[in-house]
Design an enzyme around this catalytic site. Structure first.
Site, short mmCIF file in Angstrom:
data_model
loop_
_atom_site.label_atom_id
_atom_site.label_comp_id
_atom_site.label_asym_id
_atom_site.label_seq_id
_atom_site.Cartn_x
_atom_site.Cartn_y
_atom_site.Cartn_z
N THR A 220 0.85 -1.18 0.00
CA THR A 220 0.00 0.00 0.00
C THR A 220 0.89 1.24 0.00
O THR A 220 1.92 1.26 -0.66
CB THR A 220 -0.95 -0.04 1.21
OG1 THR A 220 -1.42 -1.35 1.36
CG2 THR A 220 -2.11 0.90 1.01
N GLN A 221 0.52 2.28 0.61
CA GLN A 221 1.30 3.51 0.54
C GLN A 221 0.53 4.59 1.27
O GLN A 221 -0.61 4.39 1.65
CB GLN A 221 1.36 3.99 -0.91
CG GLN A 221 2.64 3.74 -1.63
CD GLN A 221 2.48 4.21 -3.04
OE1 GLN A 221 2.13 5.35 -3.25
NE2 GLN A 221 2.72 3.33 -3.98
#
Lengths: 233, 262
Positions: B40-41
């Site tokens: 993810t981020q």
């Protein structure tokens, strides 16, 4: 835990700034590096040389920013040998961007690239967290920069002279130091133009005084101002 | 006894799926902290809404020039509309660094297409498909490009307007919007858009929506660009600002009916 500061990562709270003027750029920074609440280094140099004509202002994690600048210096050195002429600020900024962008999940460092080359003259690039790269007339970064948005919106003007630009940089960092606990120490500036690079140093006690700050004196017992009686009942 | 209790706590910590993010303190997936794999981020510098409508001669896109950094309106001259080749315009909301990378990918795609030198060129449909593949495959690896994209173009008289986002959802429509625009602009589009609008009508409609966004979207800035794409090519306007209106009677003394309220 009280001992958190012993193990907290070295972070440069920091105020960093880069400003273009007609003829080149002026980079500025404070000099405080903290480990949690402790000031690990009160005279750090956050403006790092990448090549003869391009310098980097570092903020965020001290380790991350140092390793990024080391890699970029290494790549740039080889690039210059191959190219046969000095590196441009744009190429340098893009190398910084590539490292920041491709390692965005691990790195925590906001950077300002500034320098002079024969194609564009002086230019400033901001590379914040995440690896966005933006060319800007001036850039600010670090925790102290929050206090400078309003100030620079009002005070920055197009086409300043070298002295005006440097004075603006010193004033800005000094104002940020006054309010940001994570910034402090001395103000370092680096001026880069076609003639070369000049480093300047403004010690903490020589900076202007702002609101609620008092003139410095050696001791209560020494005469400092017109007040005759230092002690009151 | 103490040692055992501490050990249990550590195990609890390890089993927890979410912890506080080291910098922001906000919710953060545990895997992100220790794993070498990208998961993810978080978006850092973000752009807000992009609007797009079809009109008589082609497609119009609008967006502001803001790059927000959390709640700070950090950058105010960010180009969020870019021409791609001769036939397409791309607008993006979301993480600016990912948009800059997407533009690089697309410029490379167009370059390779031109190098064939065969008289063919990639149209908006093809670019949209490429982007969809790009976004969806990244999503499948849990490493998305954190953007919502608007793609508009004209080729061989065919007008094209579509959107694709970070999870790979994509579709074509006569009018599209991203981010806050979904909630504030699309209802206006549904009411006021019609087939074969003139350029002036189109711009007025977009500006009406941009004004609502400026009033009601915290991350909007008053510096916008409108881009036009027709068979002839793409043009992006110079940045400009729009007038806002505050002289409503009701604004002057809003608390008269209930002193102390707002």
């Amino acid at each position: 835990m009280d001992m958190d500061w012993m193990n907290a990562p070295h972070s440069m709270g920091t105020t960093i700034i880069g400003v273009t003027y007609n003829g080149g750029v002026v980079l500025g920074a404070d000099s405080r590096t903290s480990t949690g609440m402790y000031v690990a280094n009160r005279a750090s140099d956050k403006i790092t040389q990448l090549t003869d004509n391009v310098y980097l202002c570092r903020s965020g994690s001290a380790a991350d920013s140092q390793v990024v600048s080391d890699y970029v210096r290494y790549f740039l050195h080889q690039h210059i040998i191959q190219l046969g002429q000095p590196a441009t600020v744009k190429v340098t900024a893009n190398l910084i961007r590539l490292l920041s962008y491709n390692n965005k999940n691990t790195l925590e460092t906001g950077l300002i690239v500034g320098g002079w080359d024969k194609y564009e003259g002086g230019s400033i690039y901001g590379v914040p967290l995440g690896g966005t790269m933006l060319q800007l007339p001036f850039a600010i970064g670090g925790s102290g920069s929050s206090y400078l948005y309003g100030f620079l919106d009002q005070a920055w003007k197009e086409g300043m002279s070298k002295d005006e630009a440097e004075a603006l940089v010193v004033k800005s960092v000094s104002l940020a130091i006054a309010r940001d606990g994570a910034s402090g120490g001395v103000v370092r500036t680096v001026v880069i133009n076609s003639e070369g690079v000049t480093r300047n140093f403004y010690p903490g006690d020589k900076l202007p005084l702002w609101h609620e700050e008092l003139p410095l004196r050696n001791s209560l017992l020494e005469e400092a101002s017109s007040e005759a009686e230092p002690m009151h009942p | 006894m103490l040692a055992a209790a501490q050990k249990d706590e550590k195990k609890d910590q390890a089993l927890k799926n979410h912890v506080g993010h080291p910098q922001t303190g906000r919710d953060c997936p545990f895997t992100l902290l220790n794993s070498p794999i990208s998961h993810t981020q978080y978006p850092y510098v973000t752009g807000t809404s992009v609007l797009g409508i079809k009109y008589k001669d082609g497609v119009l896109l609008a967006s502001d020039m803001g790059g927000s950094y959390g709640s700070t309106l950090r950058y105010k001259s960010v180009q969020r509309l870019k021409p791609i080749g001769k036939h397409t315009l791309l607008g993006a909301g979301g993480e600016i660094s990912d948009f800059q990378e997407i533009v690089r990918y697309l410029d490379e795609l167009i370059l390779y297409d031109n190098m064939w030198d065969d008289g063919n060129s990639l149209g908006p449909k093809e670019v949209h498909n490429y982007l969809n593949r790009l976004m969806y495959n990244r999503r499948n690896k849990f490493n998305p490009l954190w953007n919502t994209l608007v793609l508009g173009g004209v080729k061989n008289g065919q007008k094209y307007l579509g959107t694709v986002n970070m999870i790979g959802v994509h579709y074509e429509e006569n009018h599209v919007a991203t981010g806050f625009g979904n909630h504030l602009a699309r209802p206006i589009f549904r009411d006021e858009w019609h087939e074969d609008m003139t350029f002036e009508e189109g711009v007025k409609l977009l500006e009406k929506c941009m004004l609502v966004l400026l009033y009601r979207d915290r991350s909007a800035v008053n510096k916008l660009q409108i881009a036009k794409i027709t068979e002839e090519g793409a043009t992006i306007s110079e940045p400009y600002a729009i007038k806002t209106h505050w002289e409503l009677e009701a604004f002057k003394n809003p608390a008269t009916g209930a002193v102390g309220s707002w």
